[in-house]
Design a protein around this motif. Structure first.
Motif, PDB file in Angstrom:
ATOM      1  N   SER A 184       0.753  -1.429  -0.210  1.00  0.00           N
ATOM      2  CA  SER A 184       0.082  -0.036   0.088  1.00  0.00           C
ATOM      3  C   SER A 184       1.455   1.212  -0.003  1.00  0.00           C
ATOM      4  CB  SER A 184      -0.924  -0.194   0.978  1.00  0.00           C
ATOM      5  OG  SER A 184      -0.371  -0.315   2.419  1.00  0.00           O
ATOM      6  N   PRO A 215       2.571   4.886  -1.053  1.00  0.00           N
ATOM      7  CA  PRO A 215       2.790   5.115  -2.218  1.00  0.00           C
ATOM      8  C   PRO A 215       4.309   5.425  -2.801  1.00  0.00           C
ATOM      9  CG  PRO A 215       1.948   6.695  -0.357  1.00  0.00           C
ATOM     10  CD  PRO A 215       2.988   5.491   0.453  1.00  0.00           C
ATOM     11  N   ALA A 241       1.168   2.447  -5.088  1.00  0.00           N
ATOM     12  CA  ALA A 241      -0.179   1.565  -5.106  1.00  0.00           C
ATOM     13  C   ALA A 241      -0.969   2.100  -5.501  1.00  0.00           C
ATOM     14  CB  ALA A 241      -0.450   0.671  -3.259  1.00  0.00           C
ATOM     15  N   LYS A 242      -1.354   3.074  -5.710  1.00  0.00           N
ATOM     16  CA  LYS A 242      -2.702   4.341  -6.053  1.00  0.00           C
ATOM     17  C   LYS A 242      -2.332   4.562  -7.865  1.00  0.00           C
ATOM     18  CE  LYS A 242      -5.129   8.199  -5.173  1.00  0.00           C
ATOM     19  NZ  LYS A 242      -4.896   9.660  -6.210  1.00  0.00           N
ATOM     20  N   GLN A 243      -1.116   4.630  -8.062  1.00  0.00           N
ATOM     21  CA  GLN A 243      -1.228   4.245 -10.082  1.00  0.00           C
ATOM     22  C   GLN A 243      -1.487   3.054 -10.104  1.00  0.00           C
ATOM     23  OE1 GLN A 243       2.312   6.093 -10.195  1.00  0.00           O
ATOM     24  NE2 GLN A 243       1.928   6.982 -11.936  1.00  0.00           N
ATOM     25  N   ILE A 280      -3.134   1.018  -9.797  1.00  0.00           N
ATOM     26  CA  ILE A 280      -4.714   0.518  -9.490  1.00  0.00           C
ATOM     27  C   ILE A 280      -5.402   1.882 -10.559  1.00  0.00           C
ATOM     28  CG2 ILE A 280      -7.211   1.025  -8.074  1.00  0.00           C
ATOM     29  CD1 ILE A 280      -5.035  -0.208  -5.937  1.00  0.00           C
ATOM     30  N   GLU A 281      -5.287   2.537 -10.542  1.00  0.00           N
ATOM     31  CA  GLU A 281      -5.714   3.212 -11.773  1.00  0.00           C
ATOM     32  C   GLU A 281      -4.765   2.808 -12.621  1.00  0.00           C
ATOM     33  OE1 GLU A 281      -3.969   7.078 -10.508  1.00  0.00           O
ATOM     34  OE2 GLU A 281      -5.259   7.764  -9.218  1.00  0.00           O
ATOM     35  N   SER A 282      -3.763   2.591 -12.741  1.00  0.00           N
ATOM     36  CA  SER A 282      -3.613   1.878 -14.716  1.00  0.00           C
ATOM     37  C   SER A 282      -4.583   1.152 -15.471  1.00  0.00           C
ATOM     38  CB  SER A 282      -2.153   1.389 -14.853  1.00  0.00           C
ATOM     39  OG  SER A 282      -1.371   2.298 -13.977  1.00  0.00           O
ATOM     40  N   TYR A 330      -4.065  -6.298   0.763  1.00  0.00           N
ATOM     41  CA  TYR A 330      -3.814  -5.358  -0.084  1.00  0.00           C
ATOM     42  C   TYR A 330      -5.069  -4.919  -0.944  1.00  0.00           C
ATOM     43  CZ  TYR A 330      -3.376  -0.294  -1.137  1.00  0.00           C
ATOM     44  OH  TYR A 330      -3.733   0.404  -1.607  1.00  0.00           O
ATOM     45  N   GLU A 389      -9.073  -3.837  -1.952  1.00  0.00           N
ATOM     46  CA  GLU A 389      -8.557  -2.267  -3.096  1.00  0.00           C
ATOM     47  C   GLU A 389      -9.567  -3.154  -4.001  1.00  0.00           C
ATOM     48  OE1 GLU A 389      -8.137   1.000  -2.585  1.00  0.00           O
ATOM     49  OE2 GLU A 389      -7.649   0.127  -0.381  1.00  0.00           O
ATOM     50  N   ARG A 401     -13.734  -1.362  -5.665  1.00  0.00           N
ATOM     51  CA  ARG A 401     -14.496  -0.924  -7.455  1.00  0.00           C
ATOM     52  C   ARG A 401     -14.937  -1.480  -7.805  1.00  0.00           C
ATOM     53  NH1 ARG A 401      -9.602   1.177  -4.779  1.00  0.00           N
ATOM     54  NH2 ARG A 401      -9.052   3.972  -5.631  1.00  0.00           N
TER      55      ARG A 401
END
Ligand SMILES: C[S@@+](CC[C@H](N)C(=O)[O-])C[C@H]1O[C@@H](n2cnc3c(N)ncnc32)[C@H](O)[C@@H]1O
Length: 192
Positions: free
Chosen positions: A15, A17, A21-23, A25-27, A45, A49, A53
């Motif tokens: 998780s 940064p 992690a965020k990038q 999931i966005e990808s 993790y 997430e 979604r």
């Protein structure tokens, strides 16, 4: 006890940064109603997430070869009030999931654990919808003295691409925002 600590540590790392992690999931452009398999779900993790979604009309399969790890993720998902996760124990050489059911297969830091990756992904291919995708993230080789290099917890990106191509997949997207890790997405083009 040790298992819990280890899985919490995996989740902290997943998780973080600094691990993108965020990038990640966005990808993946996940949408409501999709069905996703998190192969080698570890501490879960990404499983949790993804479950948030895809929503109540979607589903996530948490897949791991270690049933104790799946028990941990089951407890985490209960605490989080998520009821759209199914738990599946994998064999070293493959996993049985419903045919033509998956929009996305996600495998982060698992490829280097697979003793027979061609057999593993050939088996998984049947579970993928025709337009489904396979996202594979793994460590690349590191110079010098590190946990990753000593225990060979990495895979050359060429080996990942070669394995997937020999299984009938083609590279469809590559991301280079993860330092020291490869992140590639494959689609299946062969006739079934
Ligand atoms: C380094 S952990 C990665 C966990 C998680 N994907 C993450 O990114 O935090 C590797 C996981 O793969 C699992 N694993 C090893 N061999 C496997 C197999 N053949 N099928 C499914 N999972 C496997 C391990 O039990 C472990 O949970």
């Amino acid at each position: 006890m040790f298992t819990n600590l280890f899985l919490k540590m995996l989740n902290r790392e997943a998780s973080s940064p600094s691990r993108g992690a965020k990038q990640i999931i966005e990808s993946l452009r996940i949408t409501q109603g999709q069905t996703i398999a998190d192969i080698g779900s570890g501490g879960g993790y990404f499983t949790l997430e993804f479950a948030r979604r895809v929503g109540d009309n979607g589903k996530v399969y948490a897949v791991d070869s270690n049933p104790k790890y799946l028990d941990f993720v089951r407890r985490q998902s209960k605490q989080a009030g998520l009821s759209n996760i199914e738990f599946v124990v994998a064999r070293p050489s493959g996993v049985d999931l419903p045919p033509c059911s998956l929009d996305l297969i996600f495998a982060r830091n698992v490829f280097h654990h697979l003793s027979e990756p061609v057999k593993y992904f050939r088996n998984l291919r049947n579970a993928l919808k025709p337009e489904g995708r396979v996202a594979i993230i793994d460590h690349g080789p590191k110079q010098g003295f590190s946990f990753t290099s000593i225990f060979k917890h990495f895979t050359d990106v060429e080996k990942i691409i070669e394995t997937m191509e020999s299984t009938g997949f083609r590279l469809s997207e590559s991301f280079d925002f993860l330092p020291g890790q490869s992140f590639n997405v494959f689609s299946y083009f062969d006739n079934r």
